[in-house]
Scaffold this active site. Structure first.
Site, PDB file in Angstrom:
ATOM      1  CG  HIS A  18     -36.359  18.099 -16.382  1.00 17.91           C
ATOM      2  ND1 HIS A  18     -37.418  18.299 -15.540  1.00 17.91           N
ATOM      3  CD2 HIS A  18     -35.847  19.330 -16.633  1.00 17.91           C
ATOM      4  CE1 HIS A  18     -37.533  19.585 -15.263  1.00 17.91           C
ATOM      5  NE2 HIS A  18     -36.596  20.236 -15.909  1.00 17.91           N
ATOM      6  CD  GLU A  47     -39.535  27.392 -13.417  1.00 15.54           C
ATOM      7  OE1 GLU A  47     -39.544  26.301 -14.000  1.00 15.54           O
ATOM      8  OE2 GLU A  47     -38.501  27.875 -12.911  1.00 15.54           O
ATOM      9  CG  ASP A  53     -41.906  23.043 -13.643  1.00 14.51           C
ATOM     10  OD1 ASP A  53     -42.467  21.978 -13.325  1.00 14.51           O
ATOM     11  OD2 ASP A  53     -40.685  23.224 -13.541  1.00 14.51           O
ATOM     12  CB  CYS A 107     -36.655  27.864 -22.353  1.00 10.36           C
ATOM     13  SG  CYS A 107     -37.147  28.038 -20.627  1.00 10.36           S
TER      14      CYS A 107
END
Length: 880
Positions: A502, A739, A763, A810
């Site tokens: 992240h 994910e 993920d 995304c």
């Protein structure tokens, strides 16, 4: 007594002309830092075994292999120069580590045209990695035939290097040379004065031949030479003396290159110890601090595709994994290198503090040992040497004894270690010899390592940054980057981490070039060094030349020009050449990000991460705080919709006030909606805040880490309840993040109850490939274009189509221009990327033919690796 020496014959592993090792276009190979050897300019596509042996190492990128013969010779075969940067593309290994092979057996197949266009040179090196045990007796010249022509002959070190066809006269001359060498050695030994008493003291003088004088590496080599003997050895210089056991003490002598040093040995084998030390200090040895003279360029033989002109790799370069594209120039600033201030007085007994120090030293030594092993395995000689010296410093009795003395006076282990190291650092820092003074940085590095092992960490700090700052850390967290002054930060570099963490996502969002997974060698680059971050090429250049900087600034300007052109059309819709529409949305975290997204032409917000709302607060946000925050973002979007993901913490995102139970594997624990199992109040307050945002329809809710339909049904019921409580009659759209593999495989079931599906490729890749995306060593392998991941994406779009649901992406893959055509072809109709990437992704979509994308995407599902997928995509849709 004469004995027969068994020669080892190495056949040519490739067809092509011989290139002398000194002419290989790379200073590391040309300087024989990997060992003596020879080069070949290949004319074919297959690397074969030059002899029988065992595959002792196969590079994970498939470009190099080490073969160990039955006699113990380690033969390194390295295809091309700087080919590790291709990350396996263009190479197909035919063997595995540990395999037994025979001469002529296929080892590596490679695409010479592909490699030649992307690497510095195709010249392939055959080097003897353990040259201390084997030497080259003869080497061929001219043109070679793979598996047929003899290339090298090896003999054990110390044996005469003699061609099998040598004449009697040549052999006699060699014998005379050997006698002469023995006489010379005897003459050198005669310079040593020793008395004949049982307690022998031997003295001798030696002129330091090593470049840079008595710095850490020659000192360590001399110490190792003396350890073979029982005698105590000291060096005397400039009125000072130091035991050979203390590297720090030896450095403190300040003996530079050419200095005459007195060596004193005391003990029953003093003479032998003295000879060994003088022999070690009296000759120069290859040093990783040296930069070999540039090798002569080699003119490659003609081949089908014109190869890139060969150029030597700048030795001041470290390789990493690109986490955020671009080029940055600036001053290296250590972001996580703040001073640690241990408490002075010990809380335990001196014995307990000593045990704590011993445990910390052992942990750091094991860490350094692993670092050296990894560096040596991949051929990073300089990096391995740096950290091997750090291990020597860590074991220095001058440091450890000084720390123990302070502990005996009631000081804490941390305080004692810091004071002992800093006293030695100050001594070295005051030396006039710049090279020796710089070793103080090595001491500071091990100081911090040991303090960390003692459980002490640097406090958070506020630091004024230079106008152009490249921030350096072991690893960044999202909170590290949340408040950065982006007007001053030109790049980010980390030793660990991956391209899908992240923190990496935030770097892309901020538009800051970032390199991750550089490794521990990053810690050896001093604070304040001028650097160039070329994230596009995966390189960090430290101490660049003026020309390097000018080129980097020119590339930055070129990239900025392309971005400006894309921004001019960013407000237009993204449609393929045959009219297929693709929504390009933005991933954001704040209202400020929302304004940037609008400015860059984002059609919507495809992912609003709400974690930062929780991370920067001493307590959890209230319902009103949630509503006000989301309302500000919706207002900033000027009528665009926002997909807002509920709280997703755990793994690499931690919240201090969330007292979650410890987990051995956080990535598989309480993440996403699973958090409601232990803190349902947090999710309830967030959902209430979301349904209160006006106008209705401006917000969609996205649920992370859903694994089955039951979870979705339960959460939809709660959302419906909160809507009724708020007096809201129109339904709010709810989507599910895909994910985990189970969600992708159950996409048709989830689509029945969800309004849309959004694929989190970061993920999904991690869980599909069983590769931790925080693991630096796997960062370049955890690729979302792996066929297994693509098949799950295809399963998701097919499952969603049964109920007419749309699918977005995304994750980081949505912003990868190589991946975009394939995602569109698999049926993805929304790509959510970092705000600054919106214009370029829209521009990319406008160049595509939808029908071609569909066809090629299906072809990609049948490929064998992510590298093959990337190569196929680039071939059909080249990048600028």
């Amino acid at each position: 007594m004469n004995r027969q020496v068994k020669e080892i014959e190495l056949l040519a592993p490739l067809t092509g002309p011989v290139v002398p090792i000194e002419d290989v276009p790379d200073p590391v190979f040309a300087g024989k830092m990997f060992g003596d050897g020879i080069g070949l300019d290949p004319l074919d596509t297959l690397l074969v075994a030059p002899c029988d042996g065992t595959i002792s190492h196969l590079a994970r990128t498939g470009h190099a292999v080490t073969l160990t013969t039955e006699e113990g010779a380690e033969v390194l075969l390295h295809v091309g120069i700087d080919t590790v940067e291709l990350k396996g593309e263009g190479f197909t290994p035919k063997v595995q580590q540990g395999d037994r092979v025979v001469a002529g057996q296929s080892l590596i197949e490679f695409d010479p045209d592909y490699v030649a266009r992307r690497a510095h040179s195709l010249v392939t090196v055959v080097a003897i990695a353990n040259g201390d045990a084997f030497q080259i007796a003869s080497r061929a010249s001219g043109s070679m035939q793979a598996g047929r022509t003899r290339l090298l002959t090896l003999v054990p070190t110390g044996q005469p290097v003699m061609s099998p066809s040598a004449s009697d006269a040549e052999r006699a001359e060699a014998a005379a040379q050997a006698v002469g060498a023995t006489a010379a050695a005897a003459g050198a030994a005669a310079a040593i004065v020793a008395d004949a008493s049982p307690s022998v003291e031997a003295r001798g003088e030696v002129q330091l031949a090593t470049k840079g004088g008595l710095h850490a590496r020659p000192a360590a080599r001399a110490r190792d030479a003396a350890r073979k003997f029982a005698s105590k050895v000291e060096l005397h210089y400039g009125g000072k003396s130091a035991s050979l056991n203390s590297i720090v003490g030896l450095l403190g002598l300040g003996a530079g290159e050419g200095a005459s040093v007195t060596v004193v040995a005391i003990g029953h084998d003093a003479r032998e110890a003295l000879e060994a030390v003088i022999a070690e200090l009296g000759h120069d040895a290859p040093d990783e601090n040296e930069q070999p003279s540039p090798a002569h360029a080699v003119s490659p033989a003609p081949r089908a595709a014109a190869p890139v002109a060969a150029r030597a790799l700048d030795p001041n370069t470290l390789a990493g994994v690109a986490a955020s594209p671009g080029v940055g120039v600036g001053t290296l600033v250590r972001w996580d290198d703040g001073d640690v201030t241990p408490v002075e007085r010990a809380t335990g007994t001196p014995a307990a503090e000593s045990r704590a120090l011993d445990k910390a030293l052992a942990a750091v030594d094991a860490e350094l040992e692993a670092t050296v092993a990894r560096a040596s395995q991949r051929g990073a000689v300089g990096e391995a040497g740096i950290f091997a010296v750090h291990r020597v410093l860590l074991d220095d009795p001058a440091l450890v004894d000084a720390a123990r003395d302070l502990i005996s006076l009631g000081k804490s282990a941390g305080f004692a270690w810091r004071e002992a190291v800093r006293a030695q650092s100050a001594m070295l820092g005051n030396l006039e010899d710049k090279l020796l003074a710089e070793r103080a940085a090595d001491l500071r590095d091990i100081e911090k390592r040991v303090l960390r092992a003692l459980g002490l960490s640097s406090p958070s700090r506020t630091r004024e940054l230079p106008p152009e700052a490249v921030l350096c850390a072991d690893e960044f967290t999202p909170s590290d980057l949340a408040g950065l002054d982006t007007t001053r930060v030109t790049g980010l570099v980390t030793a660990r981490g991956g391209a899908t963490t992240h923190a990496a996502i935030i770097a892309r969002q901020l538009g800051i070039p970032a390199l991750v997974a550089i490794g521990d060698a990053l810690h050896a680059v001093p604070d304040g060094t001028q650097v160039v971050v070329d994230a596009n090429a995966g390189r960090l250049e430290y101490a660049p030349t003026t020309l390097d900087i000018d080129r980097a600034r020119a590339e930055r300007a070129r990239i900025a020009s392309v971005r400006d052109q894309n921004r001019k059309t960013s407000q237009l819709a993204a449609k393929t050449t045959d009219g297929h529409a693709v929504e390009v949305a933005a991933n954001i975290a704040t209202a400020a990000d929302a304004r940037v997204a609008v400015e860059n032409g984002a059609d919507a917000v495809g992912l609003l991460r709400t974690e930062l709302m929780f991370i920067h607060r001493p307590t959890a946000p209230s319902v009103d705080a949630h509503r006000d925050s989301y309302q500000a973002i919706v207002t900033a979007l000027e009528g665009r919709t926002a997909i807002i993901r509920t709280l997703d913490v755990g793994a690499d995102k931690e919240v201090d006030y969330l007292t979650l139970p410890p987990e051995p594997n956080p990535a598989l624990g309480l993440r996403g909606i699973r958090l409601a199992q232990v803190r349902p109040d947090l999710l309830d307050d967030q959902l209430r805040g979301l349904v209160a945002v006006q106008p209705h329809g401006a917000v969609r809710i996205l649920l992370p880490m859903v694994t089955d339909v039951g979870e979705l049904i339960r959460l939809r019921a709660r959302i419906d309840q909160f809507q009724r409580e708020a007096g809201r009659t129109d339904p709010i759209e709810v989507g599910v993040m895909i994910e985990v593999p189970s969600a992708a495989l159950l996409a048709d079931q989830l689509a029945r109850y969800a309004d849309f599906l959004s694929i989190g490729t970061n993920d999904l890749t991690q869980y599909t490939l069983a590769m931790d995306r925080m693991q630096a060593q796997l960062a370049d392998q955890a690729d979302g274009l792996h066929p297994a991941v693509l098949r799950l994406i295809a399963a998701t779009t097919q499952g969603a189509a049964k109920y007419g649901r749309w699918v977005g992406v995304c994750g980081a893959l949505a912003g990868d221009p190589v991946a975009v055509p394939l995602l569109v072809g698999l049926g993805v109709t929304e790509l959510s990327v970092d705000p600054v990437s919106v214009p370029s992704i829209k521009a990319r979509v406008r160049t595509l033919d939808y029908q071609l994308c569909r066809q090629r995407a299906q072809d990609a599902l049948a490929l064998e690796s992510a590298q093959a997928v990337r190569a196929a995509s680039r071939e059909v849709w080249p990048l600028d």
